[in-house]
Design an enzyme around this catalytic site. Sequence first.
Site, PDB file in Angstrom:
ATOM      1  N   GLU A 138       1.530 -10.673   8.698  1.00 19.50           N
ATOM      2  CA  GLU A 138       0.022 -11.146   9.057  1.00 19.50           C
ATOM      3  C   GLU A 138      -0.654 -11.752  10.424  1.00 19.50           C
ATOM      4  OE1 GLU A 138      -0.611 -14.374   6.107  1.00 19.50           O
ATOM      5  OE2 GLU A 138      -0.486 -12.992   4.635  1.00 19.50           O
ATOM      6  N   GLU A 187       4.360 -10.388  -0.583  1.00 22.76           N
ATOM      7  CA  GLU A 187       4.179 -12.489  -1.048  1.00 22.76           C
ATOM      8  C   GLU A 187       3.238 -12.155  -2.176  1.00 22.76           C
ATOM      9  OE1 GLU A 187       3.194 -14.562   2.128  1.00 22.76           O
ATOM     10  OE2 GLU A 187       4.460 -13.444   3.943  1.00 22.76           O
TER      11      GLU A 187
END
Length: 888
Positions: free
Chosen positions: A189, A258
């Site tokens: 991320e 995710e």
Amino acid sequence: MGARRALLQCLLSLFLIIEVAVATANFFKPFNVSYDHRALIIDGERRMLISAGIHYPRATAEMWPDIIAKSKEGGADVIQTYVFWNAHEPVRGQYYFEGRYDLVKFVKLVGSSGLYLHLRIGPYVCAEWNFGGFPVWLRDVPGIEFRTDNVPFKDEMQRFVKKIVELMREEMLFSWQGGPIIMLQIENEYGDVESSYGQKGKEYVKWAARMALGLGAGVPWVMCKQTDAPDNIINACNGYYCDGFKTNSNNTPVLWTEDWDGWYTKWGGRLPHRPAEDLAFAVARFFQRGGSFQNYYMYFGGTNFNRTSGGPFYITSYDYDAPIDEYGLLSEPKWGHLKDLHSAIKLCEAALVAADSPQYIKLGPKQEAHVYHVDLQTGGLKYESQSRCSAFLANIDERKAAAVTFHGQTYNLPPWSVSILPDCRNTVFNTAKVAAQTSIKMVDFELPLFSNISVHQQFMVHNEVSYISKSWMTVKEPIGVWSESAFTVQGILEHLNVTKDYSDYLWYITRIYVSDDDISFWEEKEVRPTLTIDSMRDVLRTFINGQLIGSVVGHWVKVVQPVQFLQGYNDLVLLSQTVGLQNYGAFLEKDGAGFRGQIKLTGFRNGDIDLSKLSWTYQVGLKGEFSNIYTMEENEKSGWSDLNLDAIPATFTWYKTYFNAPDGTEPVALDLGSMGKGQAWVNGHHIGRYWTLVAPKDGCQKCDYRGPYNSNKCRTNCGNPTQTWYHIPRSWLHASDNLLVIFEETGGNPFDISLKLHSIRIICGQVSESHYPPLWKWSQPDFTDGSILINDTAPELHLRCDDEHVIASIEFASYGTPQGSCQKFSRGNCHAPNSFSVVSEACLGRKSCFVGISNTVFGGDPCHSVVKTLAVEARCVSSSNTLGASQL
Ligand code: GAL
């Protein structure tokens, strides 16, 4: 003689061959992994993949096989894990891969189960893991700046990533070597923080991609949430929903690394809960709209043993409301509902992979279909067919159900739901219709079943067995200096610079001189001197002359602490504590811990005292911690004495006792609800930090699955301590004489500590005529006409106890119009009189059972023109107990 020798030699070489074969065990015929815009291509075929997130150190190695097996049974094709740098390289250049950090063993177990593996090396991982996975020593590398175009950082990062890739290659764990690894991840991320690093951030992304690709791992790499992912790197989505996600390239597939199926929590927080219906909706929508790989973050969350919890303030449990709970038990109906969903998606896989993109059909204002349709030969693909069609029908209305017409037929879609039609005709699954059982876990001691002891006796037994011990020993932790490692310097040092995170605790010790004049000044003016600190994290405890006079808890908060001194020299001790290092955000290396800004004593006659000008003595950690007071070998050396009731509660105190493990194999929890804050060890294993902080009373509204989920929705446990049960893995226990050592900071009652067995005691099912038949009854689309086949169209109610448990009683059964939910069922106006006997006959004494939802099963229709439902509540007991009971 010669012949014998030849035979021996032959046998020996055979052994050698077998040994080599085991050492380089191939789990699969070597295969290549690539991708196109639609999907990962595994061994030449596009695949729709379901992945289960499991972080190996959040369970014991002994738990792994069961968790992996349950993931496979739940429909996972892939296991996904991060790699935890700070655990694998605790000291620079010294690697550790033992016990729950035995990554190779974990990957091999995944491979031997026939599952693939997605390895997210990071090495920054976030993950609610201490310091986001960075070793704390990394801060000390000269000139280092994390996660940016900085040579010292890049060197360290590359060294570790290379180490892991090489380890995997040496162990033959990549797909092209016959291993399970099909995909890797670099960074995590980074897109969230990239802008904080300006141009250097952009350079870093390019470098990270180049570096990763340059390692020649031979499988695809992803970067998640990286909209500027460079060529040959797949930008993947993370979030609660990822349908409609667009990659930044025309030739990368839509991957969801995710899917947050729950959330984490802090000490004093409520517990998160994401309803199964909404989760299934999100996953179905993802595949509906062109997604091809979806990973549950987490499928099993587990436990932050030791001090691995990130922060600040993340609790020891990492249950995450995942489909497999912290203890390794199925969390129902989530696990079962997703299993059904996965089977439904798999029935569509042939059409999903064959079509390059779906056809979109608007069915209503908030209703839509996506149809995957292919004609004739698709050439070379596994699912060669002449015609194949699968469709997803979605109703994204958050309130209302809808009846839609699709291909000339009417379909009823509940609000916020997706129906799956593997042959574009038959609905096999709807995300809002849960047929899977609900399981209620009990955390208590199990009494022998059928035993004819009185309630009073049961109570006695209960009390006897549940309290872990009647005899405890204790020893005080010194306040302040306890060893020669303490040192004195002028000024206030930064917390992590001193502790290097070897302990949560750092003692700051000084002396303050108070004159007669000061005392009379305070009396005259009716003021008190005050300790003020501009900013501090996570916990500060202030001691004056050995007495704890105040505590502050917070994340970079101001301290204003009135204090009281005696005339003359006063010992001032500040204990700075961390509760999990920061794991998210830019510039982690600068974050630090402890105190920031000015630190002074105000209100003295001659003005403020600047404490940063004084000379301070520093002591890292607790005496008990560093003398290994919690190990079998060392604990006797610590001068323990018997604990009496009148000595509690006490602060900064160690306790120990010995206890016997409960019989059986059910998971064990330690109930520390009677304690304050501290840490606990069993047989030398650190089971984690504990803290009995209570969640706010409000904020736990009734849960409605409809509408977009966020972590504030559907929370539970308001008004209760966030965590009172702490997992003690079975493999850490002996039958008897287990050493429990506890360090308590704020005061609690060890006599009330108890052991709990964590197991599924109550199971419920509620299935109506409007549900669909069990998924496994549908067979794959037929090769010629593309339709799916089913013999028996009645829905079924299925019940299953956990391993080594059987159904011992039926607490409720009603076929008709039963009301309520599990443990609160009641009969409605319509009720088939033989409901109880039909269900008892099918289920009693069995590990699992099923009952068809049809009038024939219940000997006729109990009420015409009404949709009937069967609701059942049953009780599971351990099979060894029923055996014991029948021998009584
Ligand atoms: C994501 C992160 C994960 C985890 C998750 C929250 O942003 O990539 O590592 O921290 O949030 O559980």
